[in-house]
Write a protein that holds these residues in place. Sequence first.
Motif, short mmCIF file in Angstrom:
data_model
loop_
_atom_site.label_atom_id
_atom_site.label_comp_id
_atom_site.label_asym_id
_atom_site.label_seq_id
_atom_site.Cartn_x
_atom_site.Cartn_y
_atom_site.Cartn_z
N VAL A 138 0.86 -1.19 0.00
CA VAL A 138 0.00 0.00 0.00
C VAL A 138 0.89 1.24 0.00
CG1 VAL A 138 -1.84 1.25 1.19
CG2 VAL A 138 -1.70 -1.25 1.38
N LEU A 139 0.67 2.12 -0.94
CA LEU A 139 1.44 3.36 -1.00
C LEU A 139 0.54 4.56 -0.69
CD1 LEU A 139 3.58 2.71 -4.21
CD2 LEU A 139 4.32 2.57 -1.82
N LYS A 140 1.15 5.60 -0.16
CA LYS A 140 0.41 6.80 0.17
C LYS A 140 -0.28 7.34 -1.08
CE LYS A 140 0.89 11.14 2.69
NZ LYS A 140 1.83 12.07 3.38
N GLY A 141 -1.54 7.68 -0.93
CA GLY A 141 -2.34 8.16 -2.05
C GLY A 141 -3.25 7.11 -2.63
N GLU A 142 -3.04 5.84 -2.24
CA GLU A 142 -3.86 4.76 -2.77
C GLU A 142 -5.04 4.40 -1.87
OE1 GLU A 142 -0.44 2.25 -5.25
OE2 GLU A 142 -1.08 1.55 -3.27
N GLU A 143 -5.06 4.99 -0.66
CA GLU A 143 -6.05 4.54 0.33
C GLU A 143 -7.49 4.72 -0.15
OE1 GLU A 143 -4.23 8.49 1.86
OE2 GLU A 143 -3.67 6.77 0.65
N ARG A 144 -7.78 5.78 -0.85
CA ARG A 144 -9.15 6.02 -1.32
C ARG A 144 -9.59 4.96 -2.32
NH1 ARG A 144 -10.31 12.04 -3.19
NH2 ARG A 144 -12.31 11.02 -3.56
N ALA A 145 -8.66 4.51 -3.15
CA ALA A 145 -8.99 3.50 -4.15
C ALA A 145 -9.37 2.18 -3.49
CB ALA A 145 -7.82 3.30 -5.10
N PHE A 146 -8.70 1.83 -2.40
CA PHE A 146 -9.04 0.59 -1.69
C PHE A 146 -10.48 0.62 -1.20
CE2 PHE A 146 -4.41 0.10 -1.40
CZ PHE A 146 -4.28 -1.26 -1.68
N VAL A 147 -10.92 1.78 -0.75
CA VAL A 147 -12.29 1.92 -0.26
C VAL A 147 -13.28 1.98 -1.42
CG1 VAL A 147 -13.88 3.38 1.05
CG2 VAL A 147 -11.51 3.09 1.83
N GLU A 148 -13.00 2.84 -2.36
CA GLU A 148 -13.93 3.08 -3.47
C GLU A 148 -14.18 1.82 -4.30
OE1 GLU A 148 -14.41 6.02 -7.39
OE2 GLU A 148 -12.80 6.36 -5.93
N TYR A 149 -13.12 1.02 -4.49
CA TYR A 149 -13.26 -0.16 -5.36
C TYR A 149 -13.27 -1.47 -4.57
CZ TYR A 149 -12.49 3.12 -9.15
OH TYR A 149 -12.61 4.17 -10.02
N ALA A 150 -13.44 -1.37 -3.27
CA ALA A 150 -13.56 -2.55 -2.41
C ALA A 150 -12.42 -3.54 -2.65
CB ALA A 150 -14.91 -3.23 -2.62
N LEU A 151 -11.21 -3.03 -2.59
CA LEU A 151 -10.02 -3.86 -2.75
C LEU A 151 -9.47 -4.21 -1.37
CD1 LEU A 151 -8.28 -1.80 -5.60
CD2 LEU A 151 -9.86 -3.74 -5.85
N THR A 152 -8.89 -5.38 -1.25
CA THR A 152 -8.34 -5.82 0.03
C THR A 152 -6.83 -5.68 0.03
OG1 THR A 152 -10.14 -7.42 0.30
CG2 THR A 152 -8.17 -7.74 1.66
N PRO A 153 -6.28 -4.77 0.85
CA PRO A 153 -4.83 -4.58 0.86
C PRO A 153 -4.11 -5.70 1.59
CG PRO A 153 -5.86 -3.12 2.45
CD PRO A 153 -6.98 -3.83 1.73
N VAL A 154 -2.98 -6.09 1.04
CA VAL A 154 -2.07 -7.00 1.73
C VAL A 154 -0.93 -6.14 2.27
CG1 VAL A 154 -0.45 -8.93 1.48
CG2 VAL A 154 -2.67 -8.99 0.30
N VAL A 155 -0.87 -6.00 3.59
CA VAL A 155 0.13 -5.13 4.20
C VAL A 155 1.35 -5.97 4.58
CG1 VAL A 155 -1.60 -3.50 5.03
CG2 VAL A 155 -0.85 -5.35 6.53
N SER A 156 2.52 -5.42 4.32
CA SER A 156 3.74 -6.17 4.60
C SER A 156 4.81 -5.27 5.23
CB SER A 156 4.28 -6.79 3.30
OG SER A 156 4.37 -5.82 2.28
N HIS A 157 4.37 -4.07 5.68
CA HIS A 157 5.31 -3.11 6.27
C HIS A 157 4.51 -2.15 7.15
CE1 HIS A 157 8.43 0.01 6.49
NE2 HIS A 157 9.28 -0.88 6.02
#
Length: 338
Positions: free
Chosen positions: A83-102
């Motif tokens: 997950v990179l800064k600036g992508e957070e809205r896309a995860f919500v808007e498009y119902a994507l599931t982030p895989v966090v590793s850091h």
Amino acid sequence: MSRAELRIKVENLVENVKSLCRFSQKPIIAVVKADAYGVGAMQVCSVLEGLKEVSAFAVACVEEGIELRKAGTKKKILVLGGVLKGEERAFVEYALTPVVSHREHLKVLEGIDIPIQVKYDTGMGRLGFLEELVKDRRVEGVLSHLSSPLDEDHSRLQIERFQRITKHYQNLKYVHMESSAGVIYHIPFTTHIRIGLALYGEKPMQNYPVELKPVLELRAKLLSVKTLPTGFPVSYSKSYITDKPTRVGVVAFGYADGLMKSLSGKANLFYRGKPLRILGNITMDMSMVDLTNTDAKVGDWVEIVGQNQSFTDLAKLAGTIPYELMTNLSSRIRRVVL
């Protein structure tokens, strides 16, 4: 109309999914990153979306997830690449599931109420937490990745490390580590298998225990057929000289389409089951082949991958892996769902 086609056999794709599920006794997370390994993510997902054996899809980045959502994909989509800064809205808007590793990935997602999955590095040396446990109410799954499935000792070590990590979690919906090759380990504590290459009928190892059917046929048309005299140069740098009158065909497929230049003089293409030697250097848009003793004519199809050879076969000749050949397939190749 197209000069080159990648034909996708839906029936065989579906059968491979079912075979992998029967073997593992687990549902599949279908890896469709990099345009489904070059096969065509839209085409593949349109087939897999309706299968009960497929629980979710996995992509590498937000952009790939958005593309699938816009194409109508409804099932869960994991974004494997962090997950990179600036992508957070896309995860919500498009119902994507982030895989966090850091930890930085978690910072980006602070205050955002969406399910997350956590990746652990058990011996890959790429993405993933090492021993730091992520305690977050949003965690619905954990995963890891086998770096060398053919190395049983290292793989067993990774599995043991991952099992120790999973014991610190409760009520997880997703625990996954097994890849196309990794299914041979039958990991008892995982809930899903995460499969890419094997879906498409390419075996990740010799003596693969799952029976796979070929899914892909790659073919291109002949642009020219002519007889060249003895001593005539073929292709750039006069890389082949005819030693007798030779019937030469020009196939509308080159290294810009995904046929690596390193296959020049090594690989065969096929016409109605007959091998055609590649003559001289493969060029950007075309390859020359020996059509001697064939009745091939302009406009006929020549097989690159299919009944007579796989991407794995070509990869061995090129000194690479099938993933590289497949993901280099050009967008100008028409994808046809059969």
